[in-house]
Enzyme design. Structure first.
Site, PDB file in Angstrom:
ATOM      1  N   GLU A 120     -29.275 -15.250   7.487  1.00 14.97           N
ATOM      2  CA  GLU A 120     -28.107 -15.287   6.624  1.00 14.97           C
ATOM      3  C   GLU A 120     -28.501 -15.949   5.315  1.00 14.97           C
ATOM      4  OE1 GLU A 120     -23.390 -16.352   6.451  1.00 14.97           O
ATOM      5  OE2 GLU A 120     -24.542 -17.089   8.154  1.00 14.97           O
ATOM      6  N   CYS A 125     -21.332 -15.520   8.159  1.00 19.37           N
ATOM      7  CA  CYS A 125     -20.112 -15.500   7.349  1.00 19.37           C
ATOM      8  C   CYS A 125     -20.287 -14.734   6.051  1.00 19.37           C
ATOM      9  CB  CYS A 125     -19.651 -16.930   7.079  1.00 19.37           C
ATOM     10  SG  CYS A 125     -19.207 -17.835   8.581  1.00 19.37           S
ATOM     11  N   ASN A 127     -18.080 -10.706  12.563  1.00 17.96           N
ATOM     12  CA  ASN A 127     -18.981 -11.832  12.794  1.00 17.96           C
ATOM     13  C   ASN A 127     -18.386 -12.885  13.719  1.00 17.96           C
ATOM     14  OD1 ASN A 127     -21.134 -13.782  12.365  1.00 17.96           O
ATOM     15  ND2 ASN A 127     -19.676 -14.833  11.056  1.00 17.96           N
ATOM     16  N   GLU A 128     -17.506 -13.735  13.201  1.00 18.54           N
ATOM     17  CA  GLU A 128     -16.924 -14.793  14.024  1.00 18.54           C
ATOM     18  C   GLU A 128     -15.407 -14.677  14.052  1.00 18.54           C
ATOM     19  OE1 GLU A 128     -19.793 -18.760  14.225  1.00 18.54           O
ATOM     20  OE2 GLU A 128     -18.252 -18.639  12.689  1.00 18.54           O
TER      21      GLU A 128
END
Length: 657
Positions: A48, A244, A375-376
């Site tokens: 990331e 993120c 993603n989350e």
């Protein structure tokens, strides 16, 4: 007499305890009983763009804000004059003509003598320059009036000139000009000057400089030492671009893969979503140029033998920030991005996106087998979007596995809702994240022992032990954390029939530009080093084997008894038995491995990670304070007797006769 008798009793008890303490515990390994195969993807890497990981990091561009597309177009640049030179700059906005690269610089050189120009500050206060390295400088330019020349200078320590070159743009239309030159000295924070001489007016854009020796010497490529550290892990997969970053703080700062491929000057810059996320480490000059884009990610995965795992936005921005969402009836562009990406990766030249990949120089498919949706994310709103994505992807690409998020936490109502729902819907792979204390990792080595063997597979997608607390800027990459991660990883491997993938996160951090710690690999403008956690990841990846076999103590898995953790596997490719043993305790452990099955050579190879102190760290100055040490040990038939020192990870490889 009574005192003497009592003293003798105490001494006798002490001797007895000492003898008992030195009696090896007998661990049984059933090398003739395969428990489950280990997937090639078992240990991988997660990338990331946080901590200056891409621009200013693994992407080897040395010029900051090369295309003047930051919100402040001259951020990173300073006007300079010398020897009586003079001039002025104008920032021209051509958004109607070139929305993806709206700005360029019009430079007016108003003096016949001296020089007027620009200084670039580089990343984190300077540019890393190496003695003897060749640098490729390039610029898009067009002459408007007169005959303005460019003189490029590198200034090292004490402002000494350590490299220089000259360019003479001639065309009155945009053209690319380039020159190569070498440096005469090393400087960690050099300055780059672009001097303009000769009265006139010139337009400038895409001012760029790369070292010639990038990863695989690709022009405009990646920083070789950082990619090499990834290759040295031999990862089973590469997850990209995050994290993120995929979501964005809001939807307009999400990652859009189609804007990250093709001509470098047509990739749309955006501000990095980590620029103001943490009050303790603000980075207002942190942007994404996407010089490291999806084509580069796929090629890097191919280079290092890793299966690509792209993660795509599912119509939701980060739920920790704005929680922006696209209405369900407006998801088509997001869905099409996912379908087009699979075609880009796997399609042949007869398809639209397969042809683009071919035109970009890679006719062979990338063999994409899995893709992440979100993603989350969490909550019913994510489930609604997940269903739509899954239906569309499976309808066209039924063999592509979908990685599904279980939220940001390893337990709690958000996790429970997603876990229950996705299992009931027959999800392929569930992505679990854990950032927690070293104790949590030691205590959770049995986490997957009782998971449903017939349910979805598990991707331990983001994890790292936190020495202070999750998200603290005081967290350290110390040996206690790495040791706890190793203990936890024995549980992942022991349950390889459930856990198919695992990756530490985050991957990279610039020592002067980080937002989050701990991280796997640290670097400055010139050097890099692997943390103790890096060497744990490497040790497990290089020694995972092909099949798990039972390793037990008193008929139980070894998962915390007296601070010890262990797993064993066969490597059918090398005909070896591999034992991994982690002693997190403060006492050395005499052990005896009794092996059922196989006949082994009299000497085993041993790899050890050890430190006497839990707070030990590696650093740029001492990069291998904790690093693998190789040795050998004797094998007595089917019995291995040894002592595992306190605070030690040890791998023992026994060759089958």
């Amino acid at each position: 007499m009574m005192i003497r008798k009592a003293f003798l009793t105490i001494c006798s008890a002490g001797v007895l305890l000492s003898v008992q303490a030195q009696t090896p515990k007998v661990y049984t390994i059933q090398a003739d009983k395969i428990k489950t195969p280990i997937q090639k993807t078992m240990y991988g890497i997660f990338f990331e763009d946080i901590n200056q990981a891409a621009d200013g990091g693994v992407y080897a561009e040395l010029i900051k804000n090369r295309s003047f597309e930051f919100n402040m177009p001259l951020m990173g640049w300073d006007e300079q004059k010398k020897d009586g030179g003079d001039g002025r700059l104008e920032v021209i906005n051509r958004a109607t003509e070139r929305p993806e690269n709206a700005h360029f610089i019009k430079a007016y050189v108003t003096s016949e003598t001296g020089s007027f120009g620009l200084e670039n500050e580089g990343f984190r206060g300077g540019t890393g320059i190496k003695e003897g390295e060749t640098y490729s400088f390039s610029v898009m330019a067009r002459q408007n009036d007169g005959n303005v020349k460019l003189n490029i200078e590198l200034h090292g320590d004490n402002d000494a000139i350590i490299g220089k070159a000259e360019l003479s743009p001639t065309d009155k239309e945009w053209n690319r000009y380039s020159v190569k030159f070498s440096s005469s000295a090393t400087a960690k924070k050099a300055k780059v000057f672009v001097w303009l001489s000769g009265k006139g007016v010139i337009d400038l854009d895409m001012i760029s400089m790369f070292p010639e020796h990038t990863w695989k010497n690709r022009p405009g490529g990646l920083r070789a030492d950082l990619v090499q550290k990834l290759a040295d892990i031999k990862p089973g997969f590469l997850r990209f671009p995050g994290g993120c970053i995929v979501e964005g703080r809001e939807l307009n700062t999400r990652y859009q893969w189609k804007k990250s491929i093709g001509d470098i000057d047509k990739r749309t810059n955006i501000i990095n979503r980590w620029n103001t996320e943490f009050a303790h480490r603000p980075a207002p000059d942190y942007y994404q140029t996407f010089g490291l884009g999806f084509m580069e990610y796929f090629m890097t995965a191919e280079d290092i033998g890793a299966s690509p795992l792209p993660i795509l936005n599912c119509g939701m921005a980060c739920e920790f920030n704005t929680s922006e969402m696209v209405p369900l009836d407006k998801l088509d562009p997001y869905l099409q991005d996912a379908l087009d990406l699979i075609e880009f990766a796997n399609g042949d030249a007869s398809t639209q996106w397969g042809k683009l990949r071919t035109d970009l120089g890679h006719p062979a498919p990338f063999n994409l087998k899995m893709i992440g949706v979100g993603n989350e994310q969490w909550g019913p709103q994510y489930i609604d979007r997940w269903k739509i994505f899954t239906k569309a992807i499976k309808a066209k690409y039924p063999d592509v596995k979908i990685v599904s998020a279980l939220g940001p936490f390893p337990k709690g109502p958000e996790f429970d809702l997603l876990n229950k729902t996705f299992r009931s819907l027959g999800a392929d792979i569930l992505d679990e994240h854990y950032y927690a204390s070293p104790k949590w990792f030691r205590d959770n080595a049995r986490r997957y022992d009782n998971y449903d063997r017939k349910g979805p597979k598990i991707f331990a997608g983001e994890y790292a032990a936190q020495s202070v607390q999750t998200g603290s800027p005081l967290n350290k990459n110390n040996w206690e954390c790495a040791l706890a991660e190793a203990a936890f990883m024995t549980g992942l491997e022991r349950n390889a029939d459930v856990v198919n993938m695992a990756s530490y996160a985050p991957l990279f951090a610039h020592v002067d530009g980080w937002q989050w710690t701990p991280d796997l690999i640290w670097f400055d403008n010139l050097k890099s080093y692997g943390t103790p956690s890096y060497y744990v990841q490497q040790l497990f990846s290089l020694n995972k084997g092909t099949d798990v076999v039972p390793l037990t103590l008193n008929n139980e898995s070894v998962a915390g008894q007296e601070g010890c953790f262990a797993t064993a596997s066969l490597d059918k490719n090398t005909n070896e038995l591999i034992i991994k043993f982690v002693n997190t305790g403060a006492t050395a452990q005499p052990v005896s491995f009794k092996i059922n099955g196989g006949a082994y050579q009299k000497k085993a190879n041993v790899i050890t990670l050890h430190s006497d102190r839990g707070d030990t760290e590696n650093s740029l100055e001492n990069p291998k304070t904790i690093s693998p040490v190789e040795s050998t040990m004797a094998v007595n038939g089917k019995l291995v007797n040894t002592t595992i020192e306190a605070y030690t990870v040890q791998v023992i490889r026994l060759k089958n006769k």
